[in-house]
Design a protein around this motif. Sequence first.
Motif, PDB file in Angstrom:
ATOM      1  N   GLY A 255      -0.445  -6.852  14.486  1.00 32.94           N
ATOM      2  CA  GLY A 255       0.481  -5.798  14.872  1.00 32.94           C
ATOM      3  C   GLY A 255       1.673  -5.630  13.949  1.00 32.94           C
ATOM      4  O   GLY A 255       2.616  -4.928  14.303  1.00 32.94           O
ATOM      5  N   GLY A 256       1.649  -6.221  12.792  1.00 31.57           N
ATOM      6  CA  GLY A 256       2.767  -6.076  11.855  1.00 31.57           C
ATOM      7  C   GLY A 256       2.301  -6.243  10.424  1.00 31.57           C
ATOM      8  O   GLY A 256       1.097  -6.229  10.134  1.00 31.57           O
ATOM      9  N   TRP A 257       3.271  -6.416   9.508  1.00 32.20           N
ATOM     10  CA  TRP A 257       2.965  -6.583   8.094  1.00 32.20           C
ATOM     11  C   TRP A 257       3.253  -8.015   7.677  1.00 32.20           C
ATOM     12  O   TRP A 257       4.299  -8.581   7.992  1.00 32.20           O
ATOM     13  CB  TRP A 257       3.803  -5.623   7.238  1.00 32.20           C
TER      14      TRP A 257
ATOM     15  N   PRO B 244       0.826  -1.209   0.000  1.00 26.82           N
ATOM     16  CA  PRO B 244       0.000   0.000   0.000  1.00 26.82           C
ATOM     17  C   PRO B 244       0.860   1.258   0.000  1.00 26.82           C
ATOM     18  O   PRO B 244       2.094   1.198   0.093  1.00 26.82           O
ATOM     19  CB  PRO B 244      -0.802  -0.127   1.292  1.00 26.82           C
ATOM     20  N   VAL B 245       0.200   2.408  -0.079  1.00 25.63           N
ATOM     21  CA  VAL B 245       0.908   3.684  -0.159  1.00 25.63           C
ATOM     22  C   VAL B 245       1.653   3.978   1.134  1.00 25.63           C
ATOM     23  O   VAL B 245       2.808   4.427   1.126  1.00 25.63           O
ATOM     24  CB  VAL B 245      -0.085   4.817  -0.484  1.00 25.63           C
ATOM     25  N   GLU B 246       1.023   3.742   2.263  1.00 20.51           N
ATOM     26  CA  GLU B 246       1.634   4.119   3.533  1.00 20.51           C
ATOM     27  C   GLU B 246       1.125   3.229   4.648  1.00 20.51           C
ATOM     28  O   GLU B 246       0.173   2.450   4.474  1.00 20.51           O
ATOM     29  CB  GLU B 246       1.327   5.580   3.856  1.00 20.51           C
ATOM     30  N   GLY B 247       1.777   3.346   5.789  1.00 19.43           N
ATOM     31  CA  GLY B 247       1.387   2.584   6.962  1.00 19.43           C
ATOM     32  C   GLY B 247       2.532   2.541   7.949  1.00 19.43           C
ATOM     33  O   GLY B 247       3.716   2.641   7.573  1.00 19.43           O
ATOM     34  N   ASP B 248       2.233   2.383   9.216  1.00 16.99           N
ATOM     35  CA  ASP B 248       3.268   2.332  10.254  1.00 16.99           C
ATOM     36  C   ASP B 248       4.151   1.103  10.050  1.00 16.99           C
ATOM     37  O   ASP B 248       3.657  -0.023   9.930  1.00 16.99           O
ATOM     38  CB  ASP B 248       2.624   2.276  11.648  1.00 16.99           C
ATOM     39  N   GLY B 249       5.459   1.336   9.990  1.00 23.75           N
ATOM     40  CA  GLY B 249       6.407   0.236   9.826  1.00 23.75           C
ATOM     41  C   GLY B 249       6.443  -0.354   8.433  1.00 23.75           C
ATOM     42  O   GLY B 249       7.111  -1.380   8.207  1.00 23.75           O
TER      43      GLY B 249
ATOM     44  N   CYS C   5       1.871  -8.574  -9.796  1.00 25.34           N
ATOM     45  CA  CYS C   5       1.916  -8.984  -8.395  1.00 25.34           C
ATOM     46  C   CYS C   5       0.835 -10.031  -8.127  1.00 25.34           C
ATOM     47  O   CYS C   5      -0.311  -9.873  -8.572  1.00 25.34           O
ATOM     48  CB  CYS C   5       1.687  -7.783  -7.463  1.00 25.34           C
ATOM     49  N   HIS C   6       1.186 -11.087  -7.416  1.00 24.03           N
ATOM     50  CA  HIS C   6       0.208 -12.108  -7.068  1.00 24.03           C
ATOM     51  C   HIS C   6       0.043 -12.241  -5.552  1.00 24.03           C
ATOM     52  O   HIS C   6      -0.673 -13.097  -5.064  1.00 24.03           O
ATOM     53  CB  HIS C   6       0.609 -13.456  -7.663  1.00 24.03           C
ATOM     54  N   ARG C   7       0.740 -11.351  -4.818  1.00 27.07           N
ATOM     55  CA  ARG C   7       0.602 -11.300  -3.358  1.00 27.07           C
ATOM     56  C   ARG C   7       0.537  -9.836  -2.938  1.00 27.07           C
ATOM     57  O   ARG C   7       0.803  -8.943  -3.723  1.00 27.07           O
ATOM     58  CB  ARG C   7       1.798 -11.988  -2.678  1.00 27.07           C
ATOM     59  N   ARG C   8       0.187  -9.599  -1.675  1.00 26.35           N
ATOM     60  CA  ARG C   8       0.131  -8.229  -1.172  1.00 26.35           C
ATOM     61  C   ARG C   8       0.570  -8.202   0.289  1.00 26.35           C
ATOM     62  O   ARG C   8       0.560  -9.221   0.976  1.00 26.35           O
ATOM     63  CB  ARG C   8      -1.259  -7.637  -1.319  1.00 26.35           C
ATOM     64  N   LEU C   9       0.991  -7.014   0.708  1.00 26.13           N
ATOM     65  CA  LEU C   9       1.329  -6.797   2.112  1.00 26.13           C
ATOM     66  C   LEU C   9       0.076  -6.313   2.845  1.00 26.13           C
ATOM     67  O   LEU C   9      -0.577  -5.356   2.412  1.00 26.13           O
ATOM     68  CB  LEU C   9       2.426  -5.732   2.239  1.00 26.13           C
TER      69      LEU C   9
END
Length: 398
Positions: A384-386, A339-344, A375-379
């Motif tokens: 509490g994490g990615w 994604p564009v942004e996010g903590d950590g 892309c065939h996966r995503r974050l």
Amino acid sequence: MTIADRWLLPDGMDEVLPPQASRMEELRRALLDLYHRWGYDQVMPPPVEFLDSLLTGTGTELDLQTFKLTDQMTGRMMGVSADVTPQVARMDAHSLKRQGPVRLCYCTTVLRAKPDQYQGGRSPVQVGVELFGHAGLEADVEILRLALASLQAAGAGEVHLAIGHIGIYRSLVQAADLAPEQEKAVFEALELKSPGELAARVEASVADPALAAMLCALGGLHGGPEVLDEAREAFAEAPQAVGAALDQLRTLHRGVAAEHPEVDLYFDLAELRGYQYHTGMMFAAFVPGYGQALAKGGRYDDTGRAFGRARPATGFSLELKLLATLVPSEPRHDGIWAPVEGDGLAEAINALRQQGERVVQALPGQRTGPAEHRCHRRLVQADGGWQVAPLAASTDQA
């Protein structure tokens, strides 16, 4: 000039786009790794050299293929490399000066004034190997095997290998003691593959009946390994060098057949390609569906003489753009969409890239999504994490 004209490229010049560019790079790495495993050291010749060294010992064909320009610093004429082999020969003879056999490999773009009739295009990416310092057939067998291994690495299935020996024709015309214009006439007839024309020109040029018969027979000696037996009979009274050349071809046949029994071997004793350049065996490898050789090479002894060090030499070259078309280039969907942004998020992306993963981070306002960027996966954020999740786990595009 109209806007449409600005998109035009010169005839014979082409650009390489995805996914072919990725396929070419994968293949380049695979081939250079292959040559490394065989003991070949990579070199990177310059794109431009002075003409008097670039064209030494190469004959008129390469001269006509070479773009020429004036060096603004010295006023001397320079040429853009149209064939890497003479450059590597100079490097072996003058720059490296190693003792014993030297194995060198390369991969670089060359530029030609006109399309090459054997490996088309004016800006091919030339990849190949050269083996210097060994005059024995063992070196020629190694070169043939490595050329076939290169085609296998590129995905070639059915391979047809055509082998000749320039020494047979050269020995016969030397024995006939032909004047330059007579030799040119016979040479052109052999190149035309016309038995009638060959017979007429030989009759007009060759006084010795035995040599005339052998030169006429030469034009018809092409086919499978049985051609070598036919040649032995046809050249029973030929100079000793002809018999030695036939012995070499027989040894090459055994060496290739033992390692690659699946390869279809073809012999053409009247093949004169590279007559001014080659000194012994010559070969070209073909694959069905391609009208030109995918690999070509042979022996070219003493090219380094002009640089003060005559050395036996044998090698081959391939055109990487052509090789890359052997296997369909399907872009791999192996990336991770972030994604564009996010903590950590930055730390998570960096960690994945350090592990060798391909991570594509969305940009603000971007309308394209994971599929368009392979892309065939995503974050996704979880616990509490990615974490990396299958693409189907969410329908969000950014």
